[in-house]
Design an enzyme around this catalytic site. Sequence first.
Site, PDB file in Angstrom:
ATOM      1  CE  LYS A   7      19.615  42.770  36.688  1.00  0.00           C
ATOM      2  NZ  LYS A   7      18.265  42.723  37.226  1.00  0.00           N
ATOM      3  CD  GLU A  16      20.507  36.622  42.518  1.00  0.00           C
ATOM      4  OE1 GLU A  16      19.310  36.298  42.616  1.00  0.00           O
ATOM      5  OE2 GLU A  16      20.945  37.257  41.552  1.00  0.00           O
ATOM      6  CG  HIS A  30      36.370   9.646  37.978  1.00  0.00           C
ATOM      7  ND1 HIS A  30      37.186   8.601  38.313  1.00  0.00           N
ATOM      8  CD2 HIS A  30      35.096   9.193  38.110  1.00  0.00           C
ATOM      9  CE1 HIS A  30      36.442   7.547  38.601  1.00  0.00           C
ATOM     10  NE2 HIS A  30      35.173   7.876  38.495  1.00  0.00           N
TER      11      HIS A  30
HETATM   12  O1  LIG Z   1      13.106  37.907  36.088  1.00  0.00           O
HETATM   13  P1  LIG Z   1      13.985  39.059  35.815  1.00  0.00           P
HETATM   14  O2  LIG Z   1      13.440  40.342  36.354  1.00  0.00           O
HETATM   15  O3  LIG Z   1      14.316  39.159  34.359  1.00  0.00           O
HETATM   16  O4  LIG Z   1      15.334  38.820  36.592  1.00  0.00           O
HETATM   17  C1  LIG Z   1      16.196  37.780  36.278  1.00  0.00           C
HETATM   18  C2  LIG Z   1      17.337  37.675  37.277  1.00  0.00           C
HETATM   19  O5  LIG Z   1      18.161  38.808  37.159  1.00  0.00           O
HETATM   20  C3  LIG Z   1      18.538  39.602  38.241  1.00  0.00           C
HETATM   21  O6  LIG Z   1      19.784  40.163  37.949  1.00  0.00           O
HETATM   22  C4  LIG Z   1      18.533  38.998  39.605  1.00  0.00           C
HETATM   23  O7  LIG Z   1      19.795  39.021  40.205  1.00  0.00           O
HETATM   24  C5  LIG Z   1      18.004  37.595  39.646  1.00  0.00           C
HETATM   25  O8  LIG Z   1      17.558  37.346  40.949  1.00  0.00           O
HETATM   26  C6  LIG Z   1      16.865  37.418  38.687  1.00  0.00           C
HETATM   27  O9  LIG Z   1      16.357  36.117  38.808  1.00  0.00           O
END
Ligand SMILES: O=P(O)(O)OC[C@H]1O[C@H](O)[C@H](O)[C@@H](O)[C@@H]1O
Length: 431
Positions: free
Chosen positions: A403, A271, A292
């Site tokens: 997302k 990331e 292995h």
């Molecule tokens: O801690 P949060 O805001 O729930 O995020 C949780 C995770 O989700 C995101 O999609 C990011 O890509 C991550 O870098 C992050 O650690």
Amino acid sequence: MNVDIGNALASVASPGVSRASLERLDEQVADAHERIEAGMANAEHGYEALNVPDRTDPDEIRAAVEPVADADALITVGIGGSSLGAATITNALDSDTETVFLDNVDPEWVSRHLERLPLADTAINVVSRSGTTAETLANFLVVREAVESAGVDWTERTIVTTGEAGPLRDLANRHDLPSLPVPDGVPGRFSALSAVGLVAAAVCGHDLEALLEGAAAEAETLSGSLFDCPAYAYGATSYALDQRGAGVNAMMPYAESLETAAEWFAQLWAESLGKDDLGQTPVRALGVTDQHSQLQLYRAGPRDKLVTFVTAREGEDRPIPGTDVDDLAYLGDATLGDLLEAEFEATEASLAAAGRPNVRVELERVDEYELGGLLYGMEAACVLAGELYGVNTFEQPAVEWAKKATRGLLGGGEFEEAAAVAEKTELRIER
Ligand SMILES: O=P(O)(O)OC[C@H]1O[C@H](O)[C@H](O)[C@@H](O)[C@@H]1O
């Protein structure tokens, strides 16, 4: 941590980096270090991550977990940086508290855990920096309902770690839950040494001070030369090898307890560095097990890999019982630890003999102090590598697309990304 980059030198491996190239690269390391130091001094977004060991208050964390300190089990609900740091620490160390990390929304798997765990004696650790991550909030609602159905007051068993504002912060306030902040300016994948990683460690009874001291000792080594700083030596060598064709970085700890560390590293590296068509692909492996399965590829496949070994010099051992079978007699003179070490040395040498670059990251042992050093050291290595690549190490815009599409598909708003899902090109072959 100590780092040995000898097997990454061009005199040993191809791709490899010559001593002269490393010395030239060291000038860029000096500039990068200046930038990093300034970012730390000004508490800039991201660079602030390297100040975390100094800013974390173990007493505050212990006070927040006090109501659940006697729990037999701990469910951590979080994903990515809000889960992997805590899992790295608690999976590496021994504890009487069972830990479960709900970092997936596979319903069958979630249900299996909830049916099995003693919910009346289980603590719930909800972690989300943004407080909006769909998987984390959905799992939390499911866990809360299961706990309620078991006749337990979830508000007495739940600790929240989240940012200053957001839905999770509101929920913590509404129910007056013990809560801890995610430090400002620290992206999730760099937050293992804050409350994000340390709440779980505290519930499991681990030594928070030692974790932070190990990290602080690693911070002391940051300096303007890769030859004086193990973390920078690792970051600079990985970068240099990637530039020369080693676009894959296979992290292979020789300790079962460090398997999760390779997962944590994979998020950190992927990331942070995977942007602008650049970055090195992290791969997870485990010694000796993957000797292995994957080793054939690493030694004889495409010359596009760096293998990163992580070893612990000392640890608990166990003798191998003797036997009267002649061909196995040699095992009876050894311990499992001897076998593990011999296999590590043999694998390392076998890669070097085939001219395949590899780096050794050495810990004294797997304990809190050394883990703190490993986590901090790899974070610093990553920040340095980000400077050398010239990418924005601390953002992850590419993750946001899916997302938004997911949210749109679930009716959580209008997102053009969701429409793109329906436009998938198909070429189906059916039975
Ligand atoms: O801690 P949060 O805001 O729930 O995020 C949780 C995770 O989700 C995101 O999609 C990011 O890509 C991550 O870098 C992050 O650690």
